[in-house]
Every structure is written in structure tokens, then in C-alpha cells.
Design a protein around this motif. Structure first.
Motif, short mmCIF file in Angstrom:
data_model
loop_
_atom_site.label_atom_id
_atom_site.label_comp_id
_atom_site.label_asym_id
_atom_site.label_seq_id
_atom_site.Cartn_x
_atom_site.Cartn_y
_atom_site.Cartn_z
N PHE A 50 -45.20 54.51 -8.99
CA PHE A 50 -45.54 53.20 -8.43
C PHE A 50 -44.57 52.11 -8.91
N LEU A 51 -44.19 52.17 -10.18
CA LEU A 51 -43.25 51.18 -10.71
C LEU A 51 -41.89 51.27 -10.01
N GLN A 52 -41.45 52.47 -9.75
CA GLN A 52 -40.15 52.65 -9.10
C GLN A 52 -40.17 52.12 -7.67
N ALA A 53 -41.36 52.11 -7.04
CA ALA A 53 -41.46 51.62 -5.66
C ALA A 53 -41.81 50.13 -5.59
N ALA A 54 -42.20 49.55 -6.72
CA ALA A 54 -42.69 48.16 -6.73
C ALA A 54 -41.54 47.16 -6.81
N GLU A 55 -41.87 45.91 -6.53
CA GLU A 55 -40.90 44.83 -6.61
C GLU A 55 -40.61 44.48 -8.08
N ALA A 56 -39.47 43.80 -8.30
CA ALA A 56 -39.05 43.47 -9.66
C ALA A 56 -40.09 42.62 -10.39
N ARG A 57 -40.73 41.69 -9.67
CA ARG A 57 -41.71 40.81 -10.34
C ARG A 57 -42.87 41.61 -10.90
N VAL A 58 -43.24 42.69 -10.22
CA VAL A 58 -44.31 43.56 -10.70
C VAL A 58 -43.85 44.33 -11.93
N ARG A 59 -42.63 44.84 -11.88
CA ARG A 59 -42.10 45.60 -13.02
C ARG A 59 -41.98 44.70 -14.25
N ILE A 60 -41.64 43.43 -14.04
CA ILE A 60 -41.57 42.47 -15.15
C ILE A 60 -42.94 42.31 -15.80
N GLN A 61 -43.98 42.16 -14.97
CA GLN A 61 -45.35 42.01 -15.51
C GLN A 61 -45.77 43.27 -16.27
N LEU A 64 -43.99 43.50 -19.69
CA LEU A 64 -44.57 42.61 -20.69
C LEU A 64 -45.82 43.21 -21.31
N LYS A 65 -46.66 43.82 -20.48
CA LYS A 65 -47.91 44.39 -20.98
C LYS A 65 -47.68 45.69 -21.76
N LEU A 66 -46.88 46.57 -21.20
CA LEU A 66 -46.68 47.88 -21.83
C LEU A 66 -45.85 47.80 -23.10
N SER A 67 -45.00 46.77 -23.20
CA SER A 67 -44.16 46.65 -24.39
C SER A 67 -44.98 46.42 -25.65
N GLN A 68 -46.19 45.86 -25.50
CA GLN A 68 -47.05 45.57 -26.64
C GLN A 68 -48.09 46.67 -26.89
N CYS A 69 -48.02 47.73 -26.11
CA CYS A 69 -49.03 48.79 -26.18
C CYS A 69 -48.45 50.01 -26.91
N ASP A 70 -48.98 50.32 -28.07
CA ASP A 70 -48.43 51.40 -28.89
C ASP A 70 -48.72 52.79 -28.34
N TRP A 71 -49.60 52.89 -27.36
CA TRP A 71 -49.89 54.20 -26.75
C TRP A 71 -49.51 54.21 -25.26
N ALA A 72 -48.64 53.32 -24.85
CA ALA A 72 -48.23 53.23 -23.44
C ALA A 72 -47.64 54.54 -22.96
N PRO A 73 -47.79 54.86 -21.67
CA PRO A 73 -47.21 56.09 -21.12
C PRO A 73 -45.69 56.12 -21.31
N LEU A 74 -45.21 57.19 -21.88
CA LEU A 74 -43.81 57.24 -22.32
C LEU A 74 -42.81 57.11 -21.18
N GLU A 75 -42.99 57.89 -20.11
CA GLU A 75 -41.99 57.87 -19.04
C GLU A 75 -41.99 56.53 -18.31
N VAL A 87 -36.06 42.89 -16.38
CA VAL A 87 -37.28 43.69 -16.49
C VAL A 87 -37.42 44.27 -17.89
N SER A 88 -36.35 44.80 -18.42
CA SER A 88 -36.41 45.63 -19.62
C SER A 88 -36.51 44.85 -20.93
N ALA A 89 -36.17 43.58 -20.94
CA ALA A 89 -36.03 42.82 -22.20
C ALA A 89 -37.20 43.00 -23.17
N PRO A 90 -38.46 42.80 -22.75
CA PRO A 90 -39.54 42.93 -23.73
C PRO A 90 -39.72 44.36 -24.24
N VAL A 91 -39.45 45.34 -23.39
CA VAL A 91 -39.56 46.73 -23.82
C VAL A 91 -38.49 47.05 -24.87
#
Length: 348
Positions: A50-61, A64-75, A87-91
């Protein structure tokens, strides 16, 4: 088993807005609480699509959320990390899910990515060495003030020539409060008096250790030893250009400088002065004057660059410079050019 109306393989066929909604819904689900790995893996496959098909603004959001999650899905995290920098800066700066090999690969993507990596809560020796190798001022400053960054001796060796001429970087190091002993000692050995005041302030134990072992005061004796060795080898016709290359690659300037002088007819001080004036041209002319083959001349120049005694050039540009000067000069004319440099401070 997670139920979904979309197969991860066909997620890219969804309209971007619909893929974006599903991506954000799964992102929110992931960040609520830790989940068993099998469930997280199932979510990961769908979320990545879904991320690969989504717009950049969605990937940015999502980033931001997944970068702070210590158990976020790895791939999903990796997909976002290797995305455009916006997109990648916070990650890059925050995610603890990225593996060391990911971080090293990300460092090769660009200046912005390297600066973000230098801000991470923890920067390993290996990553710090990779970042230092690019010798970028802003990235180095960030790395130096980051107390979670492990600075090794190699970091010092790669950056000493920049540090000793840059007050901003010296100030950044002073803000650490203290320096790793290995880093401080290597920095002193490479930059010497140029950073002694800094080391006295932030790592006096390094100078004390150097004083105790005599490492800070044996430069003259090493130089004398190098001169004696070069003289003895020269006397028995055993000194050659390969000895110079080997000594230079091993960081033994105390030997290589005298060997270069012997084989080119210069005084060691004149060779050093000429190298400081025009490092690229002088190093290649010296190789030519010593009858180094063209491949060894390139290695000799690279070794001098690694020590901060010559300016780094892209590999193609360095090989081109070596080739051109080898065409323009014979061994004798290269030797003459070096002697003119010694006499009047310029090479014609």
C-alpha cells in the motif's frame, strides 16, 4: 490470519488515494501495541504494498509514525528509508528497526541522508567511519556533537586535516565534553599541534598518555630513523620506488619522505614543502621521477590522499591526471620540474 480485501501483490493496482487510506489504517494499527511476529509479518506484506502505491504525502505521514515505533514492520520501514529524502528523513534519524547493513547502504544515497544518519540516538563505530569517510563539514559537525556516536581512530585519521583547519568542527568536538581516547590519540598523531589546545580541553588523558609513552615527542627520532634506513638502502642500491609505495601505504611518512628525497635528489624538507604547495602535481611528478609504473603512481597518489597530504580526486580524474603527466614528462624532466619547485616555489 489478517483478513484483507487486497492481496499485497496487487496493492499497486489500487488508486493512490485508496492505497493511501489503507496504508494509514495499517500504520495506525501497527503503532497501537506490540504484536506477535507472525501477525506483524502479515501486516508488513500488505502495508509495504500500500505504501508503494500511495502518494508521497501519505508516505510522509506513515514515516513519521513508524519512525517512533520500536516494533514497526521491518520491510515497510526499509521501503520508507530508501524513499525520497522528504519521506525518509524521520526514519533515517530515529527508527531503531533499521539494520546496520541498511544504515551503511543508506549512507551512500546522498548528503541529506548522511546528515540525518549522523543525528541518530546511537551511531556505531562502523557507521561513524562510513560517514566520516565522506568528509562533509555539516555531517561531521553533527556527528561530533552527537554523544551517541562512537568515534574511532579511523574517524580521526579520515578527518584530521579538515578538523585542524576548521574552527566550527573543533568547537563541535569541544561540545562533546570528552573524547574517546583512541579517537583523541589518532587525532593528535594526524593533526599534532593544530588540535593540542582542543585535546587539552576535552581529553587531557590522551595527551598525558602520549607524553607517558613518548609518542608525542619521538617525531624527530622517527625522522632520523627514516633517514638512516633510506641512506643504508640507497648505499647498497636496494632502495626503489616499490619501497616508497609500501612505506607510504603503511603510513610511514618518516621513511617514505626520505626515500622519495633520495630517489628524486631533493632534500626531505624540500619534498614536503613542494607537496604542500601543489600536492596533486608534485606527487605524480615524484612518482614519475622515481620511475614508478603508472599503476603504482596512482596507488602512491591515493595513499597520500588517504593520509590527507594530497587532495582527493574522483578515481577517473586521478587516473587521468596521472596519465597526462606521465605523457608530458619523462623521468628526467619530472625530476627537473621537482627541483624547480624547490628552487622557486612553482612548477612550470
Amino acid at each position: 490470519m489478517l483478513r484483507s480485501t487486497s492481496d499485497p501483490v496487487t496493492a499497486s493496482a489500487l488508486p493512490p488515494d485508496r492505497a493511501g487510506r489503507k496504508a494509514l489504517a495499517l500504520t495506525d494499527l501497527c503503532t497501537l501495541r506490540p504484536m506477535p511476529e507472525p501477525v506483524l509479518d502479515e501486516i508488513d506484506a500488505h502495508l509495504t504494498g500500500f505504501l508503494q502505491a500511495a502518494e508521497a504525502r501519505v508516505r510522509i505521514q506513515a514515516a513519521l509514525k513508524l519512525s517512533q515505533c520500536d516494533w514497526a514492520p521491518l520491510e515497510a520501514v526499509r521501503v520508507l528509508a530508501f524513499d525520497a529524502y522528504e519521506v525518509s528523513a524521520p526514519v533515517l534519524s530515529h527508527s531503531q528497526r533499521l539494520k546496520e547493513q541498511d544504515l551503511l547502504a543508506l549512507a551512500a544515497l546522498g548528503t541529506d541522508q548522511r546528515l540525518a544518519l549522523a543525528k541518530r540516538r546511537s551511531v556505531s563505530n562502523t557507521l561513524a567511519e562510513r560517514l566520516s569517510g565522506y568528509r562533509e563539514r555539516d555531517c561531521l559537525a553533527q556527528l561530533f556533537v552527537n554523544l551517541g556516536a562512537q568515534l574511532s581512530a579511523l574517524c580521526a585519521e579520515q578527518t584530521a586535516d579538515i578538523i585542524k583547519a576548521d574552527a566550527m568542527l573543533q568547537n563541535a568536538l569541544s561540545q562533546r565534553g570528552s573524547l574517546e581516547l583512541e579517537f583523541a590519540q589518532a587525532l593528535y598523531e594526524a593533526a599534532g599541534e593544530a588540535v593540542s589546545a582542543l585535546l587539552e580541553e576535552v581529553c587531557p588523558e590522551a595527551l598525558a598518555h602520549l607524553d607517558a609513552t613518548g609518542a608525542a615527542h619521538d617525531e624527530d627520532s622517527l625522522d632520523d630513523l627514516g633517514a638512516s634506513l633510506s641512506d643504508e638502502l640507497h648505499e647498497i642500491d636496494a632502495l626503489n620506488a616499490e619501497d616508497v609505495l609500501r612505506a607510504t601505504q603503511n603510513g610511514r611518512a618518516d621513511i617514505s619522505d626520505h626515500a622519495v628525497a633520495r630517489l628524486t635528489g631533493l632534500e626531505p624538507a624540500d619534498w614536503r614543502q613542494a607537496l604542500r604547495r601543489s600536492p596533486v602535481r608534485v606527487s605524480i611528478l615524484a612518482a614519475r621521477a622515481m620511475a614508478m609504473n603508472i599503476d603504482h603512481a596512482h596507488l602512491f597518489f591515493e595513499a597520500l590522499c588517504d593520509q590527507g597530504r594530497a587532495h582527493n580526486l574522483p578515481a577517473d580524474a586521478a587516473k587521468k591526471a596521472v596519465g597526462e603527466l606521465y605523457q608530458q614528462y619523462s623521468r628526467d624532466t619530472a625530476r627537473q620540474a621537482l627541483h624547480r619547485m624547490s628552487a622557486d616555489g612553482s612548477i612550470h
